[in-house]
Scaffold this motif. Sequence first.
Motif, PDB file in Angstrom:
ATOM      1  N   VAL A 103      -1.491   4.010  -7.158  1.00 24.06           N
ATOM      2  CA  VAL A 103      -0.056   3.735  -7.196  1.00 24.06           C
ATOM      3  C   VAL A 103       0.275   2.790  -8.342  1.00 24.06           C
ATOM      4  CG1 VAL A 103       1.864   2.652  -5.959  1.00 24.06           C
ATOM      5  CG2 VAL A 103       0.287   4.166  -4.742  1.00 24.06           C
ATOM      6  N   ALA A 104      -0.426   1.674  -8.407  1.00 25.07           N
ATOM      7  CA  ALA A 104      -0.112   0.648  -9.401  1.00 25.07           C
ATOM      8  C   ALA A 104      -0.285   1.166 -10.824  1.00 25.07           C
ATOM      9  CB  ALA A 104      -0.999  -0.574  -9.172  1.00 25.07           C
ATOM     10  N   THR A 105      -1.365   1.893 -11.066  1.00 28.28           N
ATOM     11  CA  THR A 105      -1.627   2.385 -12.421  1.00 28.28           C
ATOM     12  C   THR A 105      -0.533   3.330 -12.887  1.00 28.28           C
ATOM     13  OG1 THR A 105      -4.016   2.182 -12.078  1.00 28.28           O
ATOM     14  CG2 THR A 105      -3.267   3.631 -13.858  1.00 28.28           C
ATOM     15  N   ARG A 106      -0.111   4.206 -11.995  1.00 26.47           N
ATOM     16  CA  ARG A 106       0.896   5.194 -12.385  1.00 26.47           C
ATOM     17  C   ARG A 106       2.256   4.539 -12.623  1.00 26.47           C
ATOM     18  NH1 ARG A 106       2.678  10.727  -9.195  1.00 26.47           N
ATOM     19  NH2 ARG A 106       3.440  11.802 -11.063  1.00 26.47           N
ATOM     20  N   VAL A 107       2.628   3.595 -11.780  1.00 27.27           N
ATOM     21  CA  VAL A 107       3.930   2.943 -11.945  1.00 27.27           C
ATOM     22  C   VAL A 107       3.932   2.061 -13.187  1.00 27.27           C
ATOM     23  CG1 VAL A 107       5.557   1.317 -10.910  1.00 27.27           C
ATOM     24  CG2 VAL A 107       4.473   3.063  -9.494  1.00 27.27           C
ATOM     25  N   ARG A 108       2.842   1.345 -13.428  1.00 27.38           N
ATOM     26  CA  ARG A 108       2.786   0.506 -14.633  1.00 27.38           C
ATOM     27  C   ARG A 108       2.881   1.355 -15.896  1.00 27.38           C
ATOM     28  NH1 ARG A 108      -1.076  -2.836 -11.789  1.00 27.38           N
ATOM     29  NH2 ARG A 108      -2.787  -1.649 -12.722  1.00 27.38           N
ATOM     30  N   ALA A 109       2.217   2.504 -15.887  1.00 26.74           N
ATOM     31  CA  ALA A 109       2.301   3.396 -17.044  1.00 26.74           C
ATOM     32  C   ALA A 109       3.732   3.887 -17.246  1.00 26.74           C
ATOM     33  CB  ALA A 109       1.354   4.578 -16.859  1.00 26.74           C
ATOM     34  N   ALA A 110       4.421   4.183 -16.140  1.00 29.16           N
ATOM     35  CA  ALA A 110       5.810   4.630 -16.241  1.00 29.16           C
ATOM     36  C   ALA A 110       6.705   3.509 -16.764  1.00 29.16           C
ATOM     37  CB  ALA A 110       6.303   5.107 -14.874  1.00 29.16           C
ATOM     38  N   GLN A 111       6.455   2.282 -16.322  1.00 32.38           N
ATOM     39  CA  GLN A 111       7.239   1.147 -16.811  1.00 32.38           C
ATOM     40  C   GLN A 111       7.037   0.948 -18.309  1.00 32.38           C
ATOM     41  OE1 GLN A 111       5.748  -1.906 -14.134  1.00 32.38           O
ATOM     42  NE2 GLN A 111       7.675  -1.933 -13.002  1.00 32.38           N
ATOM     43  N   TRP A 133      19.234   7.005  -4.148  1.00 30.15           N
ATOM     44  CA  TRP A 133      20.303   6.171  -3.583  1.00 30.15           C
ATOM     45  C   TRP A 133      19.769   5.419  -2.360  1.00 30.15           C
ATOM     46  CZ3 TRP A 133      25.995   7.543  -4.351  1.00 30.15           C
ATOM     47  CH2 TRP A 133      26.823   6.584  -3.765  1.00 30.15           C
ATOM     48  N   ALA A 134      19.053   6.134  -1.508  1.00 32.65           N
ATOM     49  CA  ALA A 134      18.490   5.490  -0.321  1.00 32.65           C
ATOM     50  C   ALA A 134      17.522   4.383  -0.718  1.00 32.65           C
ATOM     51  CB  ALA A 134      17.784   6.534   0.545  1.00 32.65           C
ATOM     52  N   LEU A 135      16.743   4.616  -1.759  1.00 37.01           N
ATOM     53  CA  LEU A 135      15.797   3.597  -2.210  1.00 37.01           C
ATOM     54  C   LEU A 135      16.527   2.365  -2.737  1.00 37.01           C
ATOM     55  CD1 LEU A 135      12.791   2.986  -2.594  1.00 37.01           C
ATOM     56  CD2 LEU A 135      12.969   3.967  -4.898  1.00 37.01           C
ATOM     57  N   ASP A 136      17.645   2.575  -3.424  1.00 40.08           N
ATOM     58  CA  ASP A 136      18.440   1.436  -3.889  1.00 40.08           C
ATOM     59  C   ASP A 136      18.970   0.619  -2.712  1.00 40.08           C
ATOM     60  OD1 ASP A 136      18.095   1.940  -6.577  1.00 40.08           O
ATOM     61  OD2 ASP A 136      19.909   3.149  -6.771  1.00 40.08           O
ATOM     62  N   GLU A 137      19.406   1.301  -1.658  1.00 38.74           N
ATOM     63  CA  GLU A 137      19.882   0.580  -0.472  1.00 38.74           C
ATOM     64  C   GLU A 137      18.739  -0.219   0.159  1.00 38.74           C
ATOM     65  OE1 GLU A 137      22.943   0.362   0.472  1.00 38.74           O
ATOM     66  OE2 GLU A 137      23.857   1.906  -0.787  1.00 38.74           O
ATOM     67  N   LEU A 138      17.574   0.387   0.227  1.00 34.68           N
ATOM     68  CA  LEU A 138      16.425  -0.295   0.817  1.00 34.68           C
ATOM     69  C   LEU A 138      15.943  -1.451  -0.054  1.00 34.68           C
ATOM     70  CD1 LEU A 138      14.463   2.832   2.059  1.00 34.68           C
ATOM     71  CD2 LEU A 138      15.467   1.056   3.506  1.00 34.68           C
ATOM     72  N   VAL A 168      12.116   5.371 -13.550  1.00 32.78           N
ATOM     73  CA  VAL A 168      11.824   3.933 -13.473  1.00 32.78           C
ATOM     74  C   VAL A 168      12.708   3.161 -14.441  1.00 32.78           C
ATOM     75  CG1 VAL A 168      10.052   2.183 -13.831  1.00 32.78           C
ATOM     76  CG2 VAL A 168       9.460   4.337 -12.710  1.00 32.78           C
ATOM     77  N   ARG A 169      12.854   3.679 -15.640  1.00 38.43           N
ATOM     78  CA  ARG A 169      13.664   3.004 -16.661  1.00 38.43           C
ATOM     79  C   ARG A 169      15.122   2.874 -16.234  1.00 38.43           C
ATOM     80  NH1 ARG A 169      14.209   6.915 -21.010  1.00 38.43           N
ATOM     81  NH2 ARG A 169      16.056   7.507 -19.812  1.00 38.43           N
ATOM     82  N   ASP A 170      15.657   3.905 -15.599  1.00 38.94           N
ATOM     83  CA  ASP A 170      17.084   3.934 -15.266  1.00 38.94           C
ATOM     84  C   ASP A 170      17.372   3.506 -13.834  1.00 38.94           C
ATOM     85  OD1 ASP A 170      17.484   4.926 -17.823  1.00 38.94           O
ATOM     86  OD2 ASP A 170      17.382   7.020 -17.172  1.00 38.94           O
ATOM     87  N   ALA A 171      16.376   3.013 -13.119  1.00 39.28           N
ATOM     88  CA  ALA A 171      16.572   2.634 -11.715  1.00 39.28           C
ATOM     89  C   ALA A 171      17.643   1.554 -11.601  1.00 39.28           C
ATOM     90  CB  ALA A 171      15.261   2.143 -11.118  1.00 39.28           C
ATOM     91  N   PHE A 172      18.562   1.752 -10.663  1.00 41.23           N
ATOM     92  CA  PHE A 172      19.634   0.781 -10.456  1.00 41.23           C
ATOM     93  C   PHE A 172      19.081  -0.513  -9.869  1.00 41.23           C
ATOM     94  CE2 PHE A 172      23.409  -0.935  -8.266  1.00 41.23           C
ATOM     95  CZ  PHE A 172      24.309  -0.915  -9.324  1.00 41.23           C
ATOM     96  N   GLU A 173      18.158  -0.386  -8.934  1.00 40.47           N
ATOM     97  CA  GLU A 173      17.507  -1.550  -8.333  1.00 40.47           C
ATOM     98  C   GLU A 173      16.014  -1.493  -8.661  1.00 40.47           C
ATOM     99  OE1 GLU A 173      18.811  -4.063  -6.959  1.00 40.47           O
ATOM    100  OE2 GLU A 173      20.877  -3.386  -6.682  1.00 40.47           O
ATOM    101  N   PRO A 174      15.503  -2.396  -9.498  1.00 43.56           N
ATOM    102  CA  PRO A 174      14.105  -2.303  -9.947  1.00 43.56           C
ATOM    103  C   PRO A 174      13.073  -2.844  -8.961  1.00 43.56           C
ATOM    104  CG  PRO A 174      15.189  -4.163 -10.998  1.00 43.56           C
ATOM    105  CD  PRO A 174      16.250  -3.462 -10.188  1.00 43.56           C
ATOM    106  N   ARG A 175      13.518  -3.486  -7.877  1.00 45.05           N
ATOM    107  CA  ARG A 175      12.560  -4.165  -6.996  1.00 45.05           C
ATOM    108  C   ARG A 175      11.440  -3.268  -6.482  1.00 45.05           C
ATOM    109  NH1 ARG A 175      13.474  -5.708  -0.879  1.00 45.05           N
ATOM    110  NH2 ARG A 175      11.435  -6.613  -0.424  1.00 45.05           N
TER     111      ARG A 175
END
Length: 320
Positions: A185-193, A126-131, A165-172
């Motif tokens: 960081v980038a490799t792991r997030v891209r794999a999750a996406q 939730w905090a991440l969505d606000e940010l 990552v798939r269900d994130a309310f705010e994808p930014r």
Amino acid sequence: MFDPVIAPSGTLLGLLQRGRGDGTLHALTAPRSEALAALNHCVTHDPRHDWQVENRSLYYARLYLDLHGELDAVEAHLFDPEDVLDTDESRTGLALAVLGHLASYGRRDALDLLRRYAAHGTNWAWALDELALRDDDAGLRALAAPVLARFTTDAEGEAELAATVRDAFEPRPWRLWADDPRESVATRVRAAQEAGSFDRWQRQMRPTGPRPGWSVQAVFEWAQQGVERGAALHVPAARCLTAVAGPEDRPEIVRAAQDGTEGARCTALRYLADSNDPDALDLIEGAVTTGSTAVVEAAVDAFERMRSLAAVDRARGWAR
């Protein structure tokens, strides 16, 4: 979550808990310490009966601005040991939403609190969505490491990350982290996406809903599976019966309305009511008498949809 304890409507706390417009006026004319105490109580003890349909965060955020209120009480609430024990997002959701509005108004202390909570708090998503709506790229990039550290690197952790990552309310933030200069960081997030996108594609290719070739019993079983998962599917299931049921299936549907499983009974009652079956009223009356809470509610809903003269006469009889 327990129902909130609401103070009398004539008190300052009661006015603020109800979100009344005159609550702001009373708060601004009351001693500042008293007004802040009432405001802090509202933000840290969510007074809404249903936090998912009542929006109160902007109301409280503006009052913090008007009172030049400090955020010590909100900080103590967010980082209380209870945060680890009570993981329900309703415990901290209002406070985080208020901080989000305050950050939009330029309150740096609110922005810093959101960043700290996103890194260490239980309701971090939730905090991440606000940010995501308020923070700059540098601030979000700094959160990549602590957020990713929440997920283990084994198969289970990576699957959980992909679902998040798939269900994130705010994808930014996730899109930003996918292009992070840190390769780990980038490799792991891209794999999750990619995993999340593939999972979404799989679900689209393998729909779990009923198909025209299903039997009446298959529709009833699907409705019951929804009950077992906590999802009420009797309304779409009744529409499916319209497509798959024929005159020869009526005895089976009537039996289900009399003593079938909860999902089957709700579905059958809805179907029979919508089709103005001659036995629908008797079956609805029996369901209200002998059915579970869900069956009773489905029976009442089905009856309320009926527009026949027989339904009106039956209602008059019940009212006598």
